[in-house]
Scaffold this motif. Sequence first.
Motif, PDB file in Angstrom:
ATOM      1  N   GLN A 201     -38.804 -33.209  12.720  1.00 50.62           N
ATOM      2  CA  GLN A 201     -38.298 -33.350  14.064  1.00 50.62           C
ATOM      3  C   GLN A 201     -38.812 -33.272  15.176  1.00 50.62           C
ATOM      4  OE1 GLN A 201     -34.064 -33.416  14.050  1.00 50.62           O
ATOM      5  NE2 GLN A 201     -33.450 -34.953  11.997  1.00 50.62           N
TER       6      GLN A 201
ATOM      7  N   GLN B 194     -40.908 -35.451  18.370  1.00 48.32           N
ATOM      8  CA  GLN B 194     -40.725 -34.729  19.399  1.00 48.32           C
ATOM      9  C   GLN B 194     -41.674 -34.447  20.225  1.00 48.32           C
ATOM     10  OE1 GLN B 194     -36.984 -32.273  19.828  1.00 48.32           O
ATOM     11  NE2 GLN B 194     -35.609 -33.663  19.005  1.00 48.32           N
TER      12      GLN B 194
ATOM     13  N   ARG C 166     -43.753 -37.213  22.699  1.00 49.55           N
ATOM     14  CA  ARG C 166     -44.106 -36.415  24.315  1.00 49.55           C
ATOM     15  C   ARG C 166     -45.421 -36.219  25.003  1.00 49.55           C
ATOM     16  NH1 ARG C 166     -39.383 -32.278  23.464  1.00 49.55           N
ATOM     17  NH2 ARG C 166     -41.404 -30.611  21.519  1.00 49.55           N
TER      18      ARG C 166
END
Length: 265
Positions: free
Chosen positions: A224, A228, A232
């Motif tokens: 995860q 992420q 980004r």
Amino acid sequence: MYQTNPPRPPQETMPTMYDLPSELVGESGLPDEFHCIQADLLSETCQPPNYSSEEILLASDLNLYYDPRHTLWYKRPDWYMVLGVPNANQQQDLRLSYVIWQEGIAPFLVVELLSPGTEQEDLGTTLREVNKPPTKWEVYERILRVPYYVVYDRYENNLRAFRLNGTRYEAIPLVEKRFWLEELELGLGLWQGSYQQTNGLWLRWYNTAGWLPTFNEKVEQERQRAEQERQRAEQERQRAEQERQRADKLAEYLRSQGIDPDSLS
């Protein structure tokens, strides 16, 4: 072994784990599925911040030899923790048993998982038979003086914990079926969830931030976090592309007005 003069030290004459049996004929078979899964969860989530994994032994159904006067007497806790002993990092060094008179350190915590027929001995309500080994409770409380003793009955969802106070165990008050061990900076309690694809109420370690993750949960957390980070990075790339497109449009407009955008920089 024959007597020498002067006598040889006990370290040389006492039986080692290679001399003591890890299993005896006539013993009950291997632990049931619950015992195996619960022991795995305890080991996976036991991550005290003040001890490295190299100096903690986490054992499940490993014979514990406790009396140098009766070298064949042993107990086999469902799960136990020993602090301050080296952990084997080579397969050939893995312990066949835990021998107190050689290791020199008693367990810090013992966990027994109640099974039908074991409750009385696990909770210290049975009396020792004449000329027989002491009960589990006697060994943990009076002989080894294990600081913490935990008993979990999955049939009744009943967790009981005891702390050695002087020469006797005293019950630890539980809050929401949990208790804190200051020496480890960890707590132990009952957690409802799925582990190894099995739903249930499990004994599990936690810290001040919450339940400590299993190996698979750590992998998922890392996945995860990586996702992420990828998102980004993609957002940053898109913002940079949008900025470039705006700059190109502005430059094109200036040129249409007879202005060289490079002369403005």
